[in-house]
Design a protein around this motif. Structure first.
Motif, short mmCIF file in Angstrom:
data_model
loop_
_atom_site.label_atom_id
_atom_site.label_comp_id
_atom_site.label_asym_id
_atom_site.label_seq_id
_atom_site.Cartn_x
_atom_site.Cartn_y
_atom_site.Cartn_z
N ILE A 1 13.38 3.77 1.29
CA ILE A 1 12.14 3.57 1.75
C ILE A 1 11.67 2.66 2.78
O ILE A 1 11.00 2.83 3.95
N PHE A 2 12.50 1.51 2.81
CA PHE A 2 12.34 0.44 3.92
C PHE A 2 12.89 0.93 5.20
O PHE A 2 12.52 0.69 6.28
N LEU B 1 3.59 5.44 -6.13
CA LEU B 1 3.50 5.44 -7.43
C LEU B 1 2.26 6.12 -8.00
O LEU B 1 2.41 6.54 -9.37
N ARG B 2 1.26 5.90 -7.14
CA ARG B 2 -0.01 6.72 -7.59
C ARG B 2 0.23 8.28 -7.96
O ARG B 2 -0.38 9.07 -8.68
N GLU B 3 1.07 8.73 -7.29
CA GLU B 3 1.45 10.23 -7.35
C GLU B 3 2.82 10.32 -8.27
O GLU B 3 3.67 11.58 -8.17
N GLY B 4 3.48 9.41 -8.92
CA GLY B 4 4.62 9.55 -9.79
C GLY B 4 5.84 9.36 -9.04
O GLY B 4 6.66 10.03 -9.66
N LYS C 1 0.74 -1.28 0.07
CA LYS C 1 0.00 -0.07 0.07
C LYS C 1 0.81 1.36 0.15
O LYS C 1 0.64 2.13 -0.60
N VAL C 2 1.88 1.36 0.84
CA VAL C 2 2.91 2.33 0.65
C VAL C 2 3.47 2.71 -0.61
O VAL C 2 3.52 3.78 -1.12
N ASP D 1 -1.07 5.34 5.04
CA ASP D 1 -1.16 6.83 4.58
C ASP D 1 -0.10 7.73 5.11
O ASP D 1 0.67 8.32 4.42
N VAL D 2 -0.07 7.71 6.53
CA VAL D 2 0.88 8.31 7.37
C VAL D 2 2.38 8.06 6.97
O VAL D 2 3.20 8.67 6.78
#
Length: 679
Positions: A538-539, A526-529, A520-521, A553-554
């Motif tokens: 990221i991890f 990716l949804r916002e490019g 989900k993260v 989301d947070v």
């Protein structure tokens, strides 16, 4: 040390020792028998291996056996010259092959040498050279074929990797064989020279030191020399034959015995013609009648037998086809295969087939392969295989793009035309067929090839049909990257970094987050490019903040504020050494949004007053139009805590709106606010 390594080491070391240390004749007999045995093993392995890579170590084997055989030859030469005796094997070969006659033995030995030099070695050397050259030249074509099969889904990524490795192994093998044939040729030359030395040296030793007459010395040492030469040359001949078999092997599907018999004795009329010809020669010429007529009858019978088998097989095949058809009709339809849904599909009308057909010069397939590579480099995720198929229900020049079986976009091209787009500064307009570019819906013109140079000289951007389709697919894939990222894809990404970041992965999973939450993260990014290529950063960010919250989301907001992702966002939207015009969000609106956030077990949602929401959206629309009129991207800057909620509010109204928080912008970025979203 493993037993195999020990045996190879002893074998090679023994070859070196035998060149220096005298060997008793009894031990020499044992080693010569071993040499012949090893040569026979290699010969039959080469003969019955189904493909060359089954004996990929053959060049090394050739080197080891050649050195071992030469060392035995040197040892036997030492014994012949010093003792006048080289063991029972050498003596038996000299007496048996030559029939006790020195002249016959010399002639037989010379014939073996000539056969090895002029037939087997020369042919093997030439075939190795040509095969190595053609194998290397064919590599790019084979690689493209693998990419095409992978792109169409005919093979998996693992199978493609195995095929590429096999191509590299074959190229290395034939390259090594090209050099290894020089060993065989040099071995035969060395054997001939050693034989001459044995003969001349033996005569001199027998005459001057042994006190033998010239004739007796010649007789004695000639037989020993012939025996020694044959003991060396027969294994050498077998190795030469093995080399020839390896470099001429073409089949990868059956044993050579089955192939030879099947190919030589498979056509009845060939057997009839050979049998009739032999019978004619036996009856009407002075050739031995009994032998030729007998052969003729045998071949006629073989031809009849083959024809009977073919007729029986034809009947069986016909019956089998009838039974299969009947069984197919009787059995219920297997609908399981129909349940499979392709992640990405490109369907096109028959007029576009030439663009996808490699045989007709089409390169659309290659471009689709490059799309997957481009997405991987730009966004850090692997796009599923893009299926390409023709659809006669579409218009000839129409194509559609489907995501998980559902059409999401379409386009239409003119096969023999080019699309010309006005970037806004053309010097002179040209005539053409009006249309719209399918990816960004920009106005464009279809022009002929004869107009292409003229349009480019006027400043038009001119693209060909394959580029149009490839660009359209790329934009559609980018738009739907988040839903194409599956849990299995996430697991593959984790496996890719786990080898060098085992501690990080172990800390994060499964103690802090599961694969679904990580998915989900990554989907939010990716949804916002936002690229997820820097998965380690990221991890690490998730591992830092997951102990305090598991709200994906947070967690996404924390990731966006990490140094490398912040740098990516700044570089993507804010040019260096330039002031970027943006719109800010009224602090009062931010406060109202935060007070409207409701938390539930399933996540948070915004319960803002509908009228207030409509006024905010209208203000966003006005400010976005202001930015677009200035030629800038529609960017709204908010406080970090509000960004994700405001993006959620506006995503249904403004598809391309970019919402960035202050914490996601690097300190050296220069911004200029040209408006504020209010209510």
């Amino acid at each position: 040390m493993k037993k195999a390594d020990l045996m190879i080491g002893i074998y090679v070391l023994a070859a070196i020792v035998f060149m220096l240390v005298p060997i008793p004749t009894g031990l020499l007999d044992v080693l010569m028998a071993l040499n012949i045995s090893v040569s026979m093993i290699i010969l039959f392995n080469a003969l019955f291996s189904q493909e060359v890579l089954n004996m990929s170590t053959f060049p090394s084997i050739l080197l080891f056996t050649t050195v071992f055989r030469i060392s035995l030859n040197i040892s036997s030469t030492r014994n012949i010259l010093t003792e006048g005796y080289a063991g029972g094997v050498v003596e038996a070969f000299g007496a048996f092959v030559g029939g006790g006659d020195m002249i016959v033995g010399i002639i037989v030995f010379l014939i073996l040498i000539l056969v090895q030099f002029m037939v087997i070695n020369k042919g093997s050397e030439r075939v190795s050279e040509v095969t190595a050259r053609f194998t290397l030249d064919a590599m790019p074509g084979k690689q493209m074929s693998i990419d095409a099969d992978l792109n169409t889904g005919a093979i998996t990524d693992k199978e493609a990797q195995e095929r590429r490795q096999k191509i590299q192994d074959e190229s290395s093998f034939f390259g090594a064989m090209d050099g290894a044939t020089k060993y065989v040729k040099g071995d035969a030359t060395a054997g001939l020279l050693i034989t001459i030395v044995n003969l001349v040296g033996g005569m001199l030793m027998g005459s001057f030191r042994g006190g033998l007459p010239i004739g007796e010395a010649l007789e004695k040492y000639a037989m020993l020399t012939i025996g020694d030469g044959l003991v060396s040359q027969i294994p050498s001949l077998m190795m030469s034959l093995s080399t020839g078999i390896m470099v001429t092997k073409v089949s990868k599907e059956a044993d050579i015995g089955d192939l030879l018999i099947g190919q030589l004795f498979s056509i009845p009329k060939v057997m009839y013609m050979v049998g009739a010809g032999l019978a004619f020669l036996g009856l009407f010429t002075k050739l031995p009648t009994l032998i030729f007529v007998a052969y003729g009858v045998v071949f006629l019978m073989v031809g009849r037998s083959i024809q009977s088998k073919i007729e029986i097989e034809a009947v069986k095949e016909e019956v089998s086809e009838v039974d299969s058809s009947a069984e197919e009709i009787r059995k219920p339809e297997n609908v399981v295969s129909l349940l499979q849904v392709d992640s990405i599909e490109l369907e096109f009308g028959y007029g576009i087939i030439p663009l996808a057909d490699v045989n007709q010069g089409g390169d659309l397939l290659d471009r689709v392969v490059l799309i997957r590579r481009q997405i991987a480099l730009e966004y850090g995720c692997v796009v599923p295989t893009i299926r390409m198929r023709d659809n006669i229900q579409l218009n000839p020049n129409q194509y559609v793009i489907k995501i998980k079986g559902i059409q999401v976009s379409e386009g239409e091209i003119l096969f023999d035309h080019y699309m010309a787009m006005n970037p806004g500064h053309v010097e002179e307009e040209i005539t053409g067929i009006p249309t719209f570019e399918p990816s960004f819906h920009l106005p464009a013109l279809w022009i002929t090839e004869s107009q292409r140079e003229r349009a480019e000289s006027f400043g038009y951007t001119v693209v060909d049909p394959p580029s149009i389709i490839a660009t359209h697919i790329t934009e559609v894939v980018k738009e739907h990257l988040d839903e194409l990222l599956t849990r299995q894809d996430v697991q593959n990404l984790i496996n890719n970094i786990q080898e060098h970041n085992a501690a990080l992965v172990t800390e994060l999973m499964p103690k802090l987050l599961g694969i679904g939450e990580i998915q989900k993260v990554l989907q939010n990014l990716l949804r916002e490019g936002i690229s997820i290529r820097d998965l380690v950063t990221i991890f690490e960010t998730l591992a830092d903040y997951a102990p305090t919250t598991r709200d994906t989301d947070v967690l996404t907001e924390y990731v966006r504020q990490s140094p490398s992702i912040k740098r990516f966002i700044s570089n993507k939207y804010f040019p260096i050494n330039m002031t970027t015009s943006v719109v800010t969000l009224d602090p009062k609106i931010e406060q109202e949004i935060m007070s409207s956030v409701k938390q539930t077990e399933q996540g948070s949602y915004i319960a803002i007053d509908p009228e207030k929401n409509q006024r905010v959206m209208q203000s966003v629309k006005d400010e976005v139009e202001k930015l677009e009129n200035l030629g800038n991207n529609p960017i709204i800057i908010t406080s970090p805590i509000v960004r994700m909620y405001f993006k959620r509010m506006t995503k249904e109204y403004f598809k391309d709106l970019i919402v960035i928080s202050y914490n996601e912008i690097e300190s050296n970025v220069e911004l200029q606010s040209v408006g504020m979203v209010t209510a």
